[in-house]
Design an enzyme around this catalytic site. Structure first.
Site, PDB file in Angstrom:
ATOM      1  N   HIS A 174      84.643  52.947 -66.921  1.00  0.00           N
ATOM      2  CA  HIS A 174      84.501  52.857 -68.383  1.00  0.00           C
ATOM      3  C   HIS A 174      83.119  52.343 -68.745  1.00  0.00           C
ATOM      4  O   HIS A 174      82.422  52.902 -69.604  1.00  0.00           O
ATOM      5  CB  HIS A 174      85.600  51.933 -68.921  1.00  0.00           C
ATOM      6  CG  HIS A 174      85.388  51.418 -70.315  1.00  0.00           C
ATOM      7  ND1 HIS A 174      84.500  50.406 -70.614  1.00  0.00           N
ATOM      8  CD2 HIS A 174      85.981  51.755 -71.490  1.00  0.00           C
ATOM      9  CE1 HIS A 174      84.538  50.145 -71.900  1.00  0.00           C
ATOM     10  NE2 HIS A 174      85.425  50.953 -72.450  1.00  0.00           N
ATOM     11  N   GLU A 178      79.867  54.055 -70.560  1.00  0.00           N
ATOM     12  CA  GLU A 178      79.246  53.375 -71.695  1.00  0.00           C
ATOM     13  C   GLU A 178      77.723  53.320 -71.536  1.00  0.00           C
ATOM     14  O   GLU A 178      76.974  53.538 -72.495  1.00  0.00           O
ATOM     15  CB  GLU A 178      79.825  51.962 -71.797  1.00  0.00           C
ATOM     16  CG  GLU A 178      79.250  51.088 -72.893  1.00  0.00           C
ATOM     17  CD  GLU A 178      79.790  49.668 -72.784  1.00  0.00           C
ATOM     18  OE1 GLU A 178      79.008  48.749 -72.512  1.00  0.00           O
ATOM     19  OE2 GLU A 178      81.020  49.498 -72.949  1.00  0.00           O
TER      20      GLU A 178
END
Length: 300
Positions: A174, A178
């Site tokens: 994740h 990002e």
């Protein structure tokens, strides 16, 4: 539920606040006193030591760790294990490396204690918006802790990801994604800023939030930043990394995944910290040597 909570930093204190608002009982401790005083004002009970905190928890004990990755996590686990009983639960809500989480789960299971690795996303906005939670470990222990996850997360914002390490693995990827998204926005806005059209960056960042395929929460945050400082003249272009990007790149190498964008975004952060890059000096010198291209000297 009765919840022990260790670590009241930028995210930890807000998480305690959100849990208290939903009726949970919080028993907290922290290295510095001021956040403990803030937690008390919100309704938590604070303790000067981990031992005092654990002894105040009744029944099956749950202790949430919200401390920096690495040594602080291990130190707290070693302090907790002698104080906990069979089937008690430790939740590591920080950004730990998933391989460390796998080892910690084994260490805890040897003592009969369950270790859940919980990736937590939401930053300083989590108190209001909720936290996206991705967790791994013993499935029965995770189910027992579901009321906590349900309180902290927005609707549909928490997920059991699998065995020990899976939660922090998902959070690692994740954060790697990002990095890439942030880098794309940064480069795009620089192209806009350098164009001849005198484009209103703040207006564009708002426009793209309506119907655009690039709309996202990061874009909303870009709009907030540009609203405060339209040319970003108040900050330096110095960007730190907290580890997850590096771990994602290392894992991509181990799995033979060509993660060019995430890797480039990580290296770009390294470059942002260089006041004067030797590599850039070497590039200039080489162009001068083979092509006679002009160089800028320190004095001129």
């Amino acid at each position: 539920m009765n919840i022990g909570f260790i670590g009241l930093g930028k995210m930890g204190l807000n998480m305690v606040h959100r849990l208290l608002l939903d009726g949970h009982n919080l028993f907290v401790t922290n290295r510095s006193k001021e956040p403990m005083m803030e937690a008390e004002k919100l309704g938590a009970r604070s303790f000067d030591s981990v031992k005092e905190l654990v002894s105040s928890l009744e029944g099956r004990k749950i202790v949430w760790l919200m401390v920096p990755s690495g040594k602080p996590v291990d130190e707290n686990i070693e302090a907790l294990l002698p104080l906990l009983s069979k089937d008690d639960i430790i939740i590591d809500g920080g950004n730990s490396y998933y391989k460390d989480s796998e080892l910690r789960a084994k260490r805890c299971e040897e003592s009969g204690v369950h270790y859940l690795d919980c990736g937590t996303s939401g930053g300083i906005w989590g108190l209001k918006e909720g936290y996206c939670l991705m967790y791994g470990g013993n499935k029965h222990a995770a189910k027992y802790c579901e009321p906590i996850f349900k309180t902290l997360a927005p609707e549909n914002g928490y997920l059991y990801c699998g065995e020990a390490g899976a939660g922090h693995f998902v959070k690692m990827v994740h954060n790697g994604i990002e990095y890439g998204m942030m880098q794309a926005y940064a480069e795009g806005f620089e192209i806009l800023e350098k164009s001849k059209f005198n484009i209103d960056l703040k207006a564009v960042s708002k426009l793209w939030q309506y119907g655009s395929v690039v709309r996202s929460w990061l874009l909303e945050l870009a709009h907030l930043a540009l609203n405060d400082d339209p040319k970003l003249e108040k900050i330096k272009g110095f960007v730190q990394d907290s580890g997850e990007g590096r771990w994602t790149v290392q894992t991509a190498i181990e799995l033979d995944v060509p993660a060019q964008i995430i890797t480039a975004s990580l290296f770009n952060r390294f470059q942002s910290r260089q006041d004067e890059s030797f590599a850039m000096k070497m590039l200039a010198a080489l162009r001068n040597q083979f092509g006679g291209h002009a160089v800028k000297n320190i004095d001129n």
